[in-house]
Design a protein around this motif. Sequence first.
Motif, PDB file in Angstrom:
ATOM      1  N   ARG B   5      18.964 -28.679   8.660  1.00  0.00           N
ATOM      2  CA  ARG B   5      17.539 -28.467   8.900  1.00  0.00           C
ATOM      3  C   ARG B   5      16.946 -29.791   9.359  1.00  0.00           C
ATOM      4  O   ARG B   5      17.030 -30.796   8.648  1.00  0.00           O
ATOM      5  CB  ARG B   5      16.874 -28.016   7.598  1.00  0.00           C
ATOM      6  CG  ARG B   5      15.395 -27.810   7.738  1.00  0.00           C
ATOM      7  CD  ARG B   5      14.751 -27.428   6.422  1.00  0.00           C
ATOM      8  NE  ARG B   5      14.920 -26.003   6.141  1.00  0.00           N
ATOM      9  CZ  ARG B   5      14.225 -25.365   5.195  1.00  0.00           C
ATOM     10  NH1 ARG B   5      13.341 -26.014   4.449  1.00  0.00           N
ATOM     11  NH2 ARG B   5      14.405 -24.082   4.989  1.00  0.00           N
ATOM     12  N   ALA B   6      16.366 -29.807  10.531  1.00  0.00           N
ATOM     13  CA  ALA B   6      15.770 -31.045  11.035  1.00  0.00           C
ATOM     14  C   ALA B   6      14.746 -31.549  10.019  1.00  0.00           C
ATOM     15  O   ALA B   6      13.851 -30.800   9.629  1.00  0.00           O
ATOM     16  CB  ALA B   6      15.114 -30.802  12.389  1.00  0.00           C
ATOM     17  N   GLU B   9       9.492 -33.573   8.465  1.00  0.00           N
ATOM     18  CA  GLU B   9       8.496 -34.281   7.648  1.00  0.00           C
ATOM     19  C   GLU B   9       8.842 -35.775   7.606  1.00  0.00           C
ATOM     20  O   GLU B   9       7.988 -36.650   7.797  1.00  0.00           O
ATOM     21  CB  GLU B   9       8.589 -33.677   6.242  1.00  0.00           C
ATOM     22  CG  GLU B   9       7.355 -33.733   5.427  1.00  0.00           C
ATOM     23  CD  GLU B   9       7.506 -32.848   4.172  1.00  0.00           C
ATOM     24  OE1 GLU B   9       8.658 -32.541   3.744  1.00  0.00           O
ATOM     25  OE2 GLU B   9       6.469 -32.465   3.617  1.00  0.00           O
ATOM     26  N   GLU B  10      10.102 -36.044   7.343  1.00  0.00           N
ATOM     27  CA  GLU B  10      10.584 -37.429   7.255  1.00  0.00           C
ATOM     28  C   GLU B  10      10.576 -38.108   8.626  1.00  0.00           C
ATOM     29  O   GLU B  10      10.150 -39.258   8.744  1.00  0.00           O
ATOM     30  CB  GLU B  10      11.997 -37.399   6.641  1.00  0.00           C
ATOM     31  CG  GLU B  10      12.910 -38.556   6.976  1.00  0.00           C
ATOM     32  CD  GLU B  10      12.486 -39.907   6.409  1.00  0.00           C
ATOM     33  OE1 GLU B  10      11.559 -39.962   5.575  1.00  0.00           O
ATOM     34  OE2 GLU B  10      13.074 -40.926   6.847  1.00  0.00           O
ATOM     35  N   GLU B 310      22.289 -38.370   7.400  1.00  0.00           N
ATOM     36  CA  GLU B 310      21.288 -37.341   7.106  1.00  0.00           C
ATOM     37  C   GLU B 310      21.958 -35.980   6.909  1.00  0.00           C
ATOM     38  O   GLU B 310      21.661 -35.259   5.956  1.00  0.00           O
ATOM     39  CB  GLU B 310      20.272 -37.258   8.262  1.00  0.00           C
ATOM     40  CG  GLU B 310      19.265 -36.117   8.166  1.00  0.00           C
ATOM     41  CD  GLU B 310      18.295 -36.244   6.990  1.00  0.00           C
ATOM     42  OE1 GLU B 310      17.935 -37.382   6.616  1.00  0.00           O
ATOM     43  OE2 GLU B 310      17.915 -35.191   6.422  1.00  0.00           O
ATOM     44  N   TYR B 313      23.970 -35.948   3.769  1.00  0.00           N
ATOM     45  CA  TYR B 313      23.038 -35.883   2.637  1.00  0.00           C
ATOM     46  C   TYR B 313      22.555 -34.455   2.409  1.00  0.00           C
ATOM     47  O   TYR B 313      22.565 -33.949   1.279  1.00  0.00           O
ATOM     48  CB  TYR B 313      21.845 -36.828   2.874  1.00  0.00           C
ATOM     49  CG  TYR B 313      20.694 -36.498   1.951  1.00  0.00           C
ATOM     50  CD1 TYR B 313      20.750 -36.841   0.601  1.00  0.00           C
ATOM     51  CD2 TYR B 313      19.580 -35.791   2.403  1.00  0.00           C
ATOM     52  CE1 TYR B 313      19.732 -36.488  -0.273  1.00  0.00           C
ATOM     53  CE2 TYR B 313      18.559 -35.435   1.546  1.00  0.00           C
ATOM     54  CZ  TYR B 313      18.639 -35.787   0.208  1.00  0.00           C
ATOM     55  OH  TYR B 313      17.635 -35.420  -0.656  1.00  0.00           O
ATOM     56  N   ARG B 353      20.463 -40.782   0.753  1.00  0.00           N
ATOM     57  CA  ARG B 353      19.116 -40.554   1.292  1.00  0.00           C
ATOM     58  C   ARG B 353      18.400 -41.868   1.585  1.00  0.00           C
ATOM     59  O   ARG B 353      17.789 -42.040   2.644  1.00  0.00           O
ATOM     60  CB  ARG B 353      18.324 -39.723   0.271  1.00  0.00           C
ATOM     61  CG  ARG B 353      16.904 -39.411   0.695  1.00  0.00           C
ATOM     62  CD  ARG B 353      16.222 -38.579  -0.403  1.00  0.00           C
ATOM     63  NE  ARG B 353      14.821 -38.371  -0.127  1.00  0.00           N
ATOM     64  CZ  ARG B 353      14.242 -37.175   0.069  1.00  0.00           C
ATOM     65  NH1 ARG B 353      14.970 -36.077   0.002  1.00  0.00           N
ATOM     66  NH2 ARG B 353      12.963 -37.074   0.317  1.00  0.00           N
ATOM     67  N   GLU B 357      17.273 -43.233   5.222  1.00  0.00           N
ATOM     68  CA  GLU B 357      15.848 -43.430   5.544  1.00  0.00           C
ATOM     69  C   GLU B 357      15.554 -44.879   5.941  1.00  0.00           C
ATOM     70  O   GLU B 357      14.731 -45.138   6.824  1.00  0.00           O
ATOM     71  CB  GLU B 357      14.972 -42.971   4.374  1.00  0.00           C
ATOM     72  CG  GLU B 357      15.067 -41.451   4.175  1.00  0.00           C
ATOM     73  CD  GLU B 357      14.101 -40.891   3.131  1.00  0.00           C
ATOM     74  OE1 GLU B 357      13.334 -41.667   2.527  1.00  0.00           O
ATOM     75  OE2 GLU B 357      14.126 -39.663   2.938  1.00  0.00           O
ATOM     76  N   ARG B 360      16.933 -45.275   9.436  1.00  0.00           N
ATOM     77  CA  ARG B 360      16.078 -44.560  10.387  1.00  0.00           C
ATOM     78  C   ARG B 360      14.855 -45.410  10.726  1.00  0.00           C
ATOM     79  O   ARG B 360      14.479 -45.554  11.899  1.00  0.00           O
ATOM     80  CB  ARG B 360      15.655 -43.213   9.814  1.00  0.00           C
ATOM     81  CG  ARG B 360      14.715 -42.417  10.718  1.00  0.00           C
ATOM     82  CD  ARG B 360      14.290 -41.105  10.076  1.00  0.00           C
ATOM     83  NE  ARG B 360      15.373 -40.133  10.040  1.00  0.00           N
ATOM     84  CZ  ARG B 360      15.959 -39.680   8.933  1.00  0.00           C
ATOM     85  NH1 ARG B 360      15.550 -40.095   7.740  1.00  0.00           N
ATOM     86  NH2 ARG B 360      16.938 -38.804   9.008  1.00  0.00           N
ATOM     87  N   SER B 549       4.921 -33.664  -2.769  1.00  0.00           N
ATOM     88  CA  SER B 549       6.335 -33.698  -3.140  1.00  0.00           C
ATOM     89  C   SER B 549       7.093 -34.677  -2.257  1.00  0.00           C
ATOM     90  O   SER B 549       7.849 -35.528  -2.737  1.00  0.00           O
ATOM     91  CB  SER B 549       6.919 -32.286  -3.019  1.00  0.00           C
ATOM     92  OG  SER B 549       8.320 -32.322  -3.043  1.00  0.00           O
ATOM     93  N   ALA B 553       8.492 -38.477  -3.281  1.00  0.00           N
ATOM     94  CA  ALA B 553       9.913 -38.774  -3.044  1.00  0.00           C
ATOM     95  C   ALA B 553      10.071 -40.060  -2.247  1.00  0.00           C
ATOM     96  O   ALA B 553      10.993 -40.840  -2.475  1.00  0.00           O
ATOM     97  CB  ALA B 553      10.587 -37.608  -2.317  1.00  0.00           C
ATOM     98  N   SER B 556       9.700 -42.870  -4.695  1.00  0.00           N
ATOM     99  CA  SER B 556      10.911 -42.958  -5.545  1.00  0.00           C
ATOM    100  C   SER B 556      12.091 -43.528  -4.783  1.00  0.00           C
ATOM    101  O   SER B 556      12.867 -44.312  -5.324  1.00  0.00           O
ATOM    102  CB  SER B 556      11.397 -41.561  -5.974  1.00  0.00           C
ATOM    103  OG  SER B 556      10.438 -40.885  -6.672  1.00  0.00           O
ATOM    104  N   THR B 557      12.253 -43.057  -3.564  1.00  0.00           N
ATOM    105  CA  THR B 557      13.424 -43.481  -2.786  1.00  0.00           C
ATOM    106  C   THR B 557      13.371 -44.981  -2.525  1.00  0.00           C
ATOM    107  O   THR B 557      14.385 -45.677  -2.623  1.00  0.00           O
ATOM    108  CB  THR B 557      13.471 -42.697  -1.455  1.00  0.00           C
ATOM    109  OG1 THR B 557      13.453 -41.300  -1.756  1.00  0.00           O
ATOM    110  CG2 THR B 557      14.725 -42.998  -0.663  1.00  0.00           C
TER     111      THR B 557
END
Lengths: 594, 594
Positions: B5-6, B9-10, B310, B313, B353, B357, B360, B549, B553, B556-557
């Motif tokens: 799934r692309a 959001e990220e 990605e 993950y 993850r 990120e 990226r 959410s 995240a 947190s990440t």
Amino acid sequence: MTDYRAPLEEIRFALETAGGLADWTSIPAFEEAGDDLVAAILEEAGKLAGGEIAPTNVPGDQIGAKWTEEGVISPDVFKPMHQAYVEGGWSTLSAKPELGGQGLPSTLSTAVDEMVTSANMAYSLLPMLTSGAIEAIDAHGTDEQRHLYLPKMITGEWSGAMNLTEPSAGSDVGALRAKASRQPDGSYLITGQKIFITWGDHDLADNVIHLVLARLPDAPAGTKGISMFLVPKVHVNADGSLGEPNDVKCVSIEHKLGIHASPTCVMSFGDNGNCVGYIVGEENRGMANMFTMMNHARISVGLEGVAIAERAYQHAASYALERVQSAAIGAKTRESVTIINHPDVRRMLLTMRATAEASRAIIYRNVWALDRAHALEDAEARAAAKGEADLLTPISKAYSTDIGVEAASLGIQVYGGMGFVEETGVAQYYRDARIAPIYEGTNGIQALDLVGRKLNADGGAHWRALIAEMRDFAAGEGSAYAGDLAPAVDALEDAANTLFENGFDKIVDTAAAATPYLRLFGTVLGAYMLSRQAVEAEKCLAAGEGNPSFLKAKVSTAAFYREQILPSAVALLPSIKAGARHITDMAEEAFLRH
Amino acid sequence: MTDYRAPLEEIRFALETAGGLADWTSIPAFEEAGDDLVAAILEEAGKLAGGEIAPTNVPGDQIGAKWTEEGVISPDVFKPMHQAYVEGGWSTLSAKPELGGQGLPSTLSTAVDEMVTSANMAYSLLPMLTSGAIEAIDAHGTDEQRHLYLPKMITGEWSGAMNLTEPSAGSDVGALRAKASRQPDGSYLITGQKIFITWGDHDLADNVIHLVLARLPDAPAGTKGISMFLVPKVHVNADGSLGEPNDVKCVSIEHKLGIHASPTCVMSFGDNGNCVGYIVGEENRGMANMFTMMNHARISVGLEGVAIAERAYQHAASYALERVQSAAIGAKTRESVTIINHPDVRRMLLTMRATAEASRAIIYRNVWALDRAHALEDAEARAAAKGEADLLTPISKAYSTDIGVEAASLGIQVYGGMGFVEETGVAQYYRDARIAPIYEGTNGIQALDLVGRKLNADGGAHWRALIAEMRDFAAGEGSAYAGDLAPAVDALEDAANTLFENGFDKIVDTAAAATPYLRLFGTVLGAYMLSRQAVEAEKCLAAGEGNPSFLKAKVSTAAFYREQILPSAVALLPSIKAGARHITDMAEEAFLRH
């Protein structure tokens, strides 16, 4: 391309400095293990591994194991090689003399196993699994079982297989569902399917002796309701001859990333309601009995990490000594040089070599502790050795297999584009190595074992003893290396104390820190073991003994490890002490992408 | 199993926080790149990647590219997918409008390329290599060449291939031997063999436009005697129609560890003495011309690391949310839970993850700097952007591809035994990912570029500017994270100053430290980029904007990365400063075992 040369000089040195070689004959059980015999065994094993086994590695990978309705077929090239292995008595080295073994230290057979594994990891699993089955039957079987099955397993004429995993019972063995029902004659009928059964079926031996974990109808739930059964592929008559086939079948094999020649079987027991098994040990004690052989099995998998790192290292080093590309950095001429002249290539080779040698020393030490735990006469000394062996086992397994994967990956990098082409053979190591962090308890499970059972065993006595030993070394013989070692040992102790004091209240923090703690422990221990070897090497050099090229390399390799590998591991301390918060706080649903 | 799934959001958030999204329309060249268009493009690209391309990944791996006497054949499933890609105009996004492109920022097309690469890395190399060839022809070709070849390459009807490597000329391109001889009509006759030519031949396009590096008879030795030639597979008539085939042939393809569907060709030019090529740019300027497109190509390979991390993950996370095994640590019940409840599994997922990120963000920033270097109106601002883009390129390439391999390996570990079985698809990522640290300049070459050209460019102005920016952030907006960031930036600066001051006298020390220096740089920069994102996420949360959410995240990440990943990289400082001694002192012959 498939050249492997048994690193006899290094193996011998590791046995001397980490494997207790000088003490072997002082233990009555090992009094045969004198210098001449040991030297001859290592030499001949080296010839077998390099000459007979190593050339089968690539064809084994390409051909793979083949499933047929009549059973699994091994690559043809495996047959003469296995015959040479059996006829040479290589599987009998450390087995008990009363069952046809030679009674030599496991530490010695570990060195031999390492060579066999470097030569062909997929094949090495056959004798490895057989050893595990022998150990379990020997420890828990009846005398009748021992005498009926073990002699031919020890020679290698028959093989053994361990049947634990089911689709819903992997790390959680207690969830298994295979069934056993009592029969009037004292035997049991077994039904169920098992997956991931290494060498569960094949055509290299006349019989496969399966150990199967299953549940009796009235068994308690979980691990306390598991029993162990001996299930021969072919029934064995009282006189040892083969009888009728049992109701056991390999229904398929997996298509895997690596170790293609090792059949990973789905085994079906009792499809026709007629699979007869015999209990090994008491009912419902199967899990506990399995644990008695777990140390050896886990160390053997750790050894795979060392073996594959060693072979990948050799392959990469020989390429780096031949391949000519680019001028040397800072050279006055623009003449191209062999790539071993490039510092970054050396960094990769030294990383492979240093981590392989560190892991080898840890594993040899671990097995020697296990040997002493079995063979020492004094009960207290046996207990101390057992404590050390237990402590080291998860490190041997997980640290070594992690570095095995890392070394195999670096081996590809040294080769550049040619490394990605299967033809050169180095990609196979990268594929084969990847299973070792998974099976025989994933490395995550090993880390939990280290921070759970092993951290708390005997109130922490065993890790404290090891830390004290390292500290003594850094303050004494190893004082030249204290600048690197002392802070590393401090960090390890700090981490150990933190997790020890966490207790049950902060058990989630401890679990979250388990993997970096194991990495820290393995790396610090590796630095210590290599530094001890460096001290011995310096002594030999000063005394004019041994091969100066090898001894100087030992000193360099240890220095490289302390300087280039140790600091990043020591820096895991704050991560270990940080607790679980940043690991547990992300909501489950946030792990999915949108 | 092949679900991808692309992560829109990220990707959107990374474009906003690292890729300059808010500034795109302020640059005249990108004034079309408004919110609605960008949103629509990302959305549609996500559908294409997830819906059309991702399902071809496993069949592409299993079927692979096939060599035939008539040319290389792609897996059948690739044909409709490639058609959808071409017809959707996906390769035209950032190409020049005058040649049929849409003139959008490369940063946007990079986001789209990431999705395509996650969906099918082997396929993604076809448009990626074509882009590289377009860029080189556009920058250095004649107007005639540009108009004859580029429009159909831009639409994707024709593809491009880069022909650099020869058996003795890999990292050392200057050693190549392919020959070009001048013909009276201004064209050249090309002869020679090239290896490792990605998508050098295939049946998805009507023509392949090769760029070939070769030497003229009177060319100087080394890189200064290399010229670049355009060699079409099929000659193109002046009206753009296809003419006769050229004397170009794919003579074999490699059997590789991964990216099986991407044909890696041995290309033979001029076997019949009739391979006609056209010079691109001036004679003997081929190497310099190649450098002008190197940033983009290297960043694209870095993007493969992000893309594969990605996808690995996502695959692992969805398994961890489903797979039930063992009770939760410290739980009161013995009920089994999904493995995402086990802290060590979370550690693995968060490592995958967080590093994906961080990479990226680095790459989007890098491409945005490249966009500004081309499109800004102010020359000084362009130069500053170019300096930053140049500096970041080796980090984008090497750090991202290293973490790609690491993440793919962790993805297998999360899956346990099932990860080693090819059926689950996660082993493919581990195989595919392994090429990215090798091609387009090995990661060792990237590290040398970073400590050589990039460290010294403009007297060190660009890394100093970046360090100052990070320090400002830690002292200002990011002060909540200064406890972790400030010492990390100090370490990076110390390392950079040390290597900078080494100069030519200690060039071997610098070369020996290159790889850990790049890792330190990439990791500190990653921590900074994620921390900036965390600040933005906190702002959005405080303002009640966005998806809480996802934003939580993000916070947190970043915290996980600073706490669990950053310290080990910071600890590379003493290894970097130690010099080359323990890397160069081992005698060559000691690398061989006895």
